[in-house]
Design a protein around this motif. Structure first.
Motif, PDB file in Angstrom:
ATOM      1  N   TYR A   1       0.809  -1.219   0.000  1.00  0.00           N
ATOM      2  CA  TYR A   1       0.000   0.000   0.000  1.00  0.00           C
ATOM      3  C   TYR A   1       0.846   1.274   0.000  1.00  0.00           C
ATOM      4  O   TYR A   1       0.339   2.345  -0.274  1.00  0.00           O
ATOM      5  CB  TYR A   1      -1.011  -0.012   1.140  1.00  0.00           C
ATOM      6  N   ARG A   2       2.132   1.155   0.272  1.00  0.00           N
ATOM      7  CA  ARG A   2       3.016   2.297   0.122  1.00  0.00           C
ATOM      8  C   ARG A   2       3.240   2.596  -1.367  1.00  0.00           C
ATOM      9  O   ARG A   2       3.412   3.719  -1.773  1.00  0.00           O
ATOM     10  CB  ARG A   2       4.368   2.004   0.797  1.00  0.00           C
ATOM     11  N   HIS A   3       3.222   1.545  -2.175  1.00  0.00           N
ATOM     12  CA  HIS A   3       3.455   1.684  -3.610  1.00  0.00           C
ATOM     13  C   HIS A   3       2.165   1.847  -4.416  1.00  0.00           C
ATOM     14  O   HIS A   3       2.163   2.463  -5.472  1.00  0.00           O
ATOM     15  CB  HIS A   3       4.238   0.478  -4.157  1.00  0.00           C
ATOM     16  N   TYR A   4       1.077   1.265  -3.928  1.00  0.00           N
ATOM     17  CA  TYR A   4      -0.197   1.273  -4.652  1.00  0.00           C
ATOM     18  C   TYR A   4      -1.310   1.680  -3.700  1.00  0.00           C
ATOM     19  O   TYR A   4      -1.398   1.183  -2.585  1.00  0.00           O
ATOM     20  CB  TYR A   4      -0.511  -0.107  -5.231  1.00  0.00           C
ATOM     21  N   ARG A   5      -2.181   2.576  -4.160  1.00  0.00           N
ATOM     22  CA  ARG A   5      -3.283   3.048  -3.318  1.00  0.00           C
ATOM     23  C   ARG A   5      -4.282   1.936  -3.005  1.00  0.00           C
ATOM     24  O   ARG A   5      -4.905   1.929  -1.954  1.00  0.00           O
ATOM     25  CB  ARG A   5      -4.009   4.207  -3.995  1.00  0.00           C
ATOM     26  N   SER A   6      -4.470   1.022  -3.970  1.00  0.00           N
ATOM     27  CA  SER A   6      -5.456  -0.046  -3.774  1.00  0.00           C
ATOM     28  C   SER A   6      -5.144  -1.210  -4.704  1.00  0.00           C
ATOM     29  O   SER A   6      -4.328  -1.087  -5.622  1.00  0.00           O
ATOM     30  CB  SER A   6      -6.864   0.483  -4.078  1.00  0.00           C
ATOM     31  N   LYS A   7      -5.821  -2.308  -4.476  1.00  0.00           N
ATOM     32  CA  LYS A   7      -5.674  -3.469  -5.367  1.00  0.00           C
ATOM     33  C   LYS A   7      -6.178  -3.129  -6.771  1.00  0.00           C
ATOM     34  O   LYS A   7      -5.631  -3.596  -7.756  1.00  0.00           O
ATOM     35  CB  LYS A   7      -6.438  -4.672  -4.807  1.00  0.00           C
ATOM     36  N   ASN A   8      -7.206  -2.305  -6.851  1.00  0.00           N
ATOM     37  CA  ASN A   8      -7.740  -1.911  -8.156  1.00  0.00           C
ATOM     38  C   ASN A   8      -6.684  -1.195  -8.994  1.00  0.00           C
ATOM     39  O   ASN A   8      -6.613  -1.392 -10.206  1.00  0.00           O
ATOM     40  CB  ASN A   8      -8.965  -1.009  -7.997  1.00  0.00           C
ATOM     41  N   VAL A   9      -5.856  -0.371  -8.350  1.00  0.00           N
ATOM     42  CA  VAL A   9      -4.798   0.337  -9.068  1.00  0.00           C
ATOM     43  C   VAL A   9      -3.801  -0.668  -9.649  1.00  0.00           C
ATOM     44  O   VAL A   9      -3.331  -0.511 -10.777  1.00  0.00           O
ATOM     45  CB  VAL A   9      -4.095   1.364  -8.144  1.00  0.00           C
TER      46      VAL A   9
END
Length: 119
Positions: free
Chosen positions: A7-15
């Motif tokens: 989550y530090r690299h990606y805002r969400s799984k959808n992203v």
């Protein structure tokens, strides 16, 4: 990868899924279908038919995984943002290959035997 790192690299799984679909589009639609068709044929007819060969080669691969776009649509549903994204990418494949049948059509001639033409 730890959840906090994720989550530090990606805002969400959808992203992450959207990034994956975008990369798959570039690798598959552009680098495989379009480039494969163009490298296998010099005329619009040859290139259109070569798309079938590209798909045939893909289906016969030992590491065949099916279509990522369809998998996402089936998993998430067509009304989910990721499902809609999968639908959009499939439409892009159709749009990418659409010029080939139109190049085959002759003006003033019925072309019902040419896929993708309406006259």
């Amino acid at each position: 990868m730890a959840k906090a790192t994720f989550y530090r690299h990606y805002r969400s799984k959808n992203v992450v899924v959207l990034a994956f679909l975008s990369q798959r589009d570039e690798l598959w639609t552009v680098n495989q279908i379009v480039a494969g068709a163009r490298s296998r044929g010099t005329t619009p007819t040859q290139q259109l038919l070569a798309i079938l060969d590209v798909f045939g080669d893909w289906f016969l691969r030992e590491d065949f995984e099916a279509c990522s776009f369809i998998n996402v649509i089936l998993e998430m549903g067509p009304s989910h943002p990721l499902g809609r994204s999968g639908i959009d990418y499939l439409a892009r494949i159709r749009t990418t290959s659409k010029p080939w049948p139109k190049k085959l059509a002759s003006p003033g001639r019925k072309n019902s035997h040419v896929p993708g033409t309406s006259s």
